[in-house]
Design a protein around this motif. Structure first.
Motif, short mmCIF file in Angstrom:
data_model
loop_
_atom_site.label_atom_id
_atom_site.label_comp_id
_atom_site.label_asym_id
_atom_site.label_seq_id
_atom_site.Cartn_x
_atom_site.Cartn_y
_atom_site.Cartn_z
N MET A 1 107.01 -9.79 -51.46
CA MET A 1 105.71 -10.12 -52.03
C MET A 1 105.58 -11.63 -52.06
O MET A 1 106.49 -12.34 -52.48
N PRO B 1 104.55 -15.29 -53.29
CA PRO B 1 104.49 -15.85 -54.63
C PRO B 1 103.08 -15.84 -55.22
O PRO B 1 102.89 -15.61 -56.41
N GLU B 2 102.07 -16.07 -54.36
CA GLU B 2 100.69 -16.06 -54.84
C GLU B 2 100.31 -14.68 -55.37
O GLU B 2 99.59 -14.56 -56.36
N THR B 3 100.81 -13.64 -54.70
CA THR B 3 100.51 -12.27 -55.12
C THR B 3 101.14 -11.99 -56.47
O THR B 3 100.51 -11.41 -57.36
N ALA B 4 102.38 -12.39 -56.64
CA ALA B 4 103.06 -12.18 -57.91
C ALA B 4 102.34 -12.91 -59.04
O ALA B 4 102.18 -12.37 -60.15
N THR B 5 101.88 -14.13 -58.76
CA THR B 5 101.14 -14.89 -59.77
C THR B 5 99.83 -14.21 -60.12
O THR B 5 99.46 -14.11 -61.29
N ILE C 1 99.13 -11.00 -59.88
CA ILE C 1 99.42 -9.79 -60.65
C ILE C 1 99.76 -10.16 -62.10
O ILE C 1 99.26 -9.54 -63.04
N ARG C 2 100.60 -11.18 -62.28
CA ARG C 2 100.97 -11.61 -63.63
C ARG C 2 99.73 -12.02 -64.42
O ARG C 2 99.55 -11.61 -65.57
N ASP C 3 98.86 -12.79 -63.79
CA ASP C 3 97.65 -13.25 -64.47
C ASP C 3 96.71 -12.08 -64.78
O ASP C 3 96.10 -12.03 -65.85
#
Length: 78
Positions: free
Chosen positions: A1, A3-7, A9-11
């Motif tokens: 995944m 890093p932008e996707t993980a960020t 999702i977190r947001d």
């Protein structure tokens, strides 16, 4: 995944339930459009319009729903 996707999702998970629902709906809607369901919706609308036209033109015989279900039940018991 990525890093932008993980960020992202977190947001998104930090949003309240109503806001998450709006985001989820928008994302799901984008998948439906990409999969061609817009074409399916258009086809169903065309079919509904065709059937309505048949009813309005008197091209089809309408049956009362209760009568239809009575006939259907009778066919199962026969």
């Amino acid at each position: 995944m990525a890093p932008e996707t993980a960020t992202l999702i977190r947001d998104a998970l930090a949003l309240d339930a109503d806001q998450r629902a709006v985001v989820a709906n928008a994302l799901l809607g984008s998948l439906e459009d990409a999969s061609g369901t817009g074409e399916v919706d258009m086809a169903w609308r065309a079919e509904a319009a065709r059937r309505l036209g048949e009813v309005r033109d008197g091209a089809v015989d309408l049956i009362d729903a209760d009568e239809h279900y009575d006939r259907l039940r009778a066919s199962f018991t026969a």
